[in-house]
Motif scaffolding. Structure first.
Motif, PDB file in Angstrom:
ATOM      1  N   ALA A  14      26.584 -41.369 -24.446  1.00  0.00           N
ATOM      2  CA  ALA A  14      26.135 -42.730 -24.730  1.00  0.00           C
ATOM      3  C   ALA A  14      26.706 -43.693 -23.696  1.00  0.00           C
ATOM      4  O   ALA A  14      26.047 -44.643 -23.294  1.00  0.00           O
ATOM      5  CB  ALA A  14      26.563 -43.140 -26.138  1.00  0.00           C
ATOM      6  N   LEU A  15      27.912 -43.430 -23.241  1.00  0.00           N
ATOM      7  CA  LEU A  15      28.505 -44.270 -22.205  1.00  0.00           C
ATOM      8  C   LEU A  15      27.720 -44.188 -20.906  1.00  0.00           C
ATOM      9  O   LEU A  15      27.556 -45.177 -20.208  1.00  0.00           O
ATOM     10  CB  LEU A  15      29.948 -43.841 -21.931  1.00  0.00           C
ATOM     11  CG  LEU A  15      30.988 -44.318 -22.917  1.00  0.00           C
ATOM     12  CD1 LEU A  15      32.337 -43.734 -22.569  1.00  0.00           C
ATOM     13  CD2 LEU A  15      31.067 -45.825 -22.912  1.00  0.00           C
ATOM     14  N   PHE A  16      27.270 -42.986 -20.577  1.00  0.00           N
ATOM     15  CA  PHE A  16      26.519 -42.818 -19.331  1.00  0.00           C
ATOM     16  C   PHE A  16      25.266 -43.683 -19.350  1.00  0.00           C
ATOM     17  O   PHE A  16      24.899 -44.292 -18.361  1.00  0.00           O
ATOM     18  CB  PHE A  16      26.111 -41.362 -19.124  1.00  0.00           C
ATOM     19  CG  PHE A  16      27.275 -40.429 -18.960  1.00  0.00           C
ATOM     20  CD1 PHE A  16      28.440 -40.819 -18.316  1.00  0.00           C
ATOM     21  CD2 PHE A  16      27.209 -39.133 -19.450  1.00  0.00           C
ATOM     22  CE1 PHE A  16      29.507 -39.961 -18.166  1.00  0.00           C
ATOM     23  CE2 PHE A  16      28.279 -38.270 -19.294  1.00  0.00           C
ATOM     24  CZ  PHE A  16      29.422 -38.697 -18.654  1.00  0.00           C
ATOM     25  N   ALA A  17      24.614 -43.767 -20.498  1.00  0.00           N
ATOM     26  CA  ALA A  17      23.365 -44.500 -20.594  1.00  0.00           C
ATOM     27  C   ALA A  17      23.570 -46.015 -20.535  1.00  0.00           C
ATOM     28  O   ALA A  17      22.685 -46.735 -20.124  1.00  0.00           O
ATOM     29  CB  ALA A  17      22.660 -44.133 -21.898  1.00  0.00           C
ATOM     30  N   CYS A  18      24.757 -46.504 -20.925  1.00  0.00           N
ATOM     31  CA  CYS A  18      24.939 -47.949 -20.970  1.00  0.00           C
ATOM     32  C   CYS A  18      25.753 -48.478 -19.790  1.00  0.00           C
ATOM     33  O   CYS A  18      26.241 -49.588 -19.835  1.00  0.00           O
ATOM     34  CB  CYS A  18      25.595 -48.360 -22.292  1.00  0.00           C
ATOM     35  SG  CYS A  18      27.273 -47.772 -22.479  1.00  0.00           S
ATOM     36  N   SER A  19      25.883 -47.714 -18.758  1.00  0.00           N
ATOM     37  CA  SER A  19      26.627 -48.167 -17.587  1.00  0.00           C
ATOM     38  C   SER A  19      25.876 -49.304 -16.909  1.00  0.00           C
ATOM     39  O   SER A  19      24.663 -49.305 -16.813  1.00  0.00           O
ATOM     40  CB  SER A  19      26.795 -47.005 -16.600  1.00  0.00           C
ATOM     41  OG  SER A  19      27.457 -47.456 -15.450  1.00  0.00           O
ATOM     42  N   ASN A  20      26.630 -50.299 -16.431  1.00  0.00           N
ATOM     43  CA  ASN A  20      25.992 -51.440 -15.787  1.00  0.00           C
ATOM     44  C   ASN A  20      26.444 -51.550 -14.333  1.00  0.00           C
ATOM     45  O   ASN A  20      26.939 -52.583 -13.910  1.00  0.00           O
ATOM     46  CB  ASN A  20      26.274 -52.722 -16.568  1.00  0.00           C
ATOM     47  CG  ASN A  20      27.754 -52.994 -16.692  1.00  0.00           C
ATOM     48  OD1 ASN A  20      28.584 -52.194 -16.282  1.00  0.00           O
ATOM     49  ND2 ASN A  20      28.090 -54.137 -17.266  1.00  0.00           N
ATOM     50  N   ASP A  21      26.269 -50.522 -13.587  1.00  0.00           N
ATOM     51  CA  ASP A  21      26.569 -50.458 -12.163  1.00  0.00           C
ATOM     52  C   ASP A  21      28.056 -50.553 -11.833  1.00  0.00           C
ATOM     53  O   ASP A  21      28.411 -50.766 -10.683  1.00  0.00           O
ATOM     54  CB  ASP A  21      25.790 -51.523 -11.379  1.00  0.00           C
ATOM     55  CG  ASP A  21      24.291 -51.262 -11.426  1.00  0.00           C
ATOM     56  OD1 ASP A  21      23.908 -50.093 -11.657  1.00  0.00           O
ATOM     57  OD2 ASP A  21      23.522 -52.204 -11.222  1.00  0.00           O
ATOM     58  N   ASP A  22      28.942 -50.469 -12.810  1.00  0.00           N
ATOM     59  CA  ASP A  22      30.378 -50.392 -12.553  1.00  0.00           C
ATOM     60  C   ASP A  22      30.777 -48.926 -12.491  1.00  0.00           C
ATOM     61  O   ASP A  22      30.123 -48.065 -13.070  1.00  0.00           O
ATOM     62  CB  ASP A  22      31.177 -51.042 -13.694  1.00  0.00           C
ATOM     63  CG  ASP A  22      31.041 -52.551 -13.735  1.00  0.00           C
ATOM     64  OD1 ASP A  22      30.772 -53.140 -12.678  1.00  0.00           O
ATOM     65  OD2 ASP A  22      31.204 -53.120 -14.830  1.00  0.00           O
ATOM     66  N   ALA A  23      31.858 -48.669 -11.778  1.00  0.00           N
ATOM     67  CA  ALA A  23      32.444 -47.329 -11.852  1.00  0.00           C
ATOM     68  C   ALA A  23      33.240 -47.306 -13.153  1.00  0.00           C
ATOM     69  O   ALA A  23      34.053 -48.186 -13.419  1.00  0.00           O
ATOM     70  CB  ALA A  23      33.344 -47.074 -10.654  1.00  0.00           C
ATOM     71  N   ILE A  24      32.981 -46.294 -13.969  1.00  0.00           N
ATOM     72  CA  ILE A  24      33.570 -46.209 -15.303  1.00  0.00           C
ATOM     73  C   ILE A  24      34.367 -44.918 -15.445  1.00  0.00           C
ATOM     74  O   ILE A  24      33.909 -43.853 -15.041  1.00  0.00           O
ATOM     75  CB  ILE A  24      32.474 -46.223 -16.401  1.00  0.00           C
ATOM     76  CG1 ILE A  24      31.586 -47.455 -16.284  1.00  0.00           C
ATOM     77  CG2 ILE A  24      33.073 -46.073 -17.791  1.00  0.00           C
ATOM     78  CD1 ILE A  24      32.276 -48.752 -16.588  1.00  0.00           C
ATOM     79  N   VAL A  25      35.547 -45.039 -16.043  1.00  0.00           N
ATOM     80  CA  VAL A  25      36.306 -43.870 -16.468  1.00  0.00           C
ATOM     81  C   VAL A  25      36.208 -43.839 -17.988  1.00  0.00           C
ATOM     82  O   VAL A  25      36.632 -44.776 -18.667  1.00  0.00           O
ATOM     83  CB  VAL A  25      37.787 -43.945 -16.027  1.00  0.00           C
ATOM     84  CG1 VAL A  25      38.581 -42.801 -16.627  1.00  0.00           C
ATOM     85  CG2 VAL A  25      37.898 -43.924 -14.511  1.00  0.00           C
ATOM     86  N   ALA A  26      35.595 -42.782 -18.523  1.00  0.00           N
ATOM     87  CA  ALA A  26      35.521 -42.583 -19.968  1.00  0.00           C
ATOM     88  C   ALA A  26      36.743 -41.755 -20.343  1.00  0.00           C
ATOM     89  O   ALA A  26      36.749 -40.540 -20.182  1.00  0.00           O
ATOM     90  CB  ALA A  26      34.238 -41.871 -20.352  1.00  0.00           C
TER      91      ALA A  26
END
Length: 181
Positions: A14-26
């Motif tokens: 679900a996190l992958f789908a809501c990414s807003n062009d930021d680099a994210i560490v889940a």
């Protein structure tokens, strides 16, 4: 796959789908059964000489029967990292802190290395658990080592036929040093 891991994997998707062009560490955290309530988690993401710090309060759950509350045994936190943290590996270090920012004794820490991609999401997995009981120290005296093996016995040769006693001879007919024959 346990239900808990399935739920964490589903949440990560679900996190992958809501990414807003930021680099994210889940950040996926699993806590040992003996971990009490944690006031906050101190996350340090290091890439080269750059550091990014993120603190958050982890979820808690009620204890069973007489047990007090504890940290939830599995959860995740979405951490947006600066753009400068992309394209390379980064060390993600997590430390659990008590109220007032005091570390636990022994420390509740863990770390992992992940590759952070631009506009992407990466899952980092850590487990927080107290170390198991250390093995008892060895006795101060220790055990003695094995004895050495004795050398081969030698025969003294007769005058003119061998070497000096306890040195062994060169064989029949060999002259010994200092003996006449």
């Amino acid at each position: 796959m346990t239900f808990r891991r399935f739920a964490v994997a589903l949440a990560s998707c679900a996190l992958f789908a809501c990414s807003n062009d930021d680099a994210i560490v889940a950040l996926n955290v699993t806590a040992g059964a003996d971990v009490p309530v944690v006031d906050r988690l101190h996350v340090t993401i290091t890439q080269g000489s750059s550091k990014f710090v993120h603190d958050f309060k982890p979820p808690t759950e009620k204890g069973m029967a007489d047990a007090g509350p504890s940290i939830q045994d599995s959860f995740f936190e979405r951490i947006a990292v600066p753009e400068s943290f992309t394209g390379e590996n980064a060390l993600v270090r997590v430390e659990a802190l008590q109220a007032g920012g005091t570390p636990f004794d022994p420390p509740l820490t863990n770390e992992t290395t992940v590759r952070i991609e631009e506009d992407g999401v990466v899952a980092a997995y850590v487990t927080l658990a107290f170390p198991s009981e250390p093995p008892p120290p060895p006795d101060a005296g220790g055990e003695g080592g094995a004895g050495g093996e004795g050398g081969a016995a030698s025969e003294a040769g007769t005058t003119g036929e061998g070497g000096a006693a306890a040195e062994g001879g060169a064989g029949p007919g060999a002259e010994s040093a200092g003996a006449g024959g």
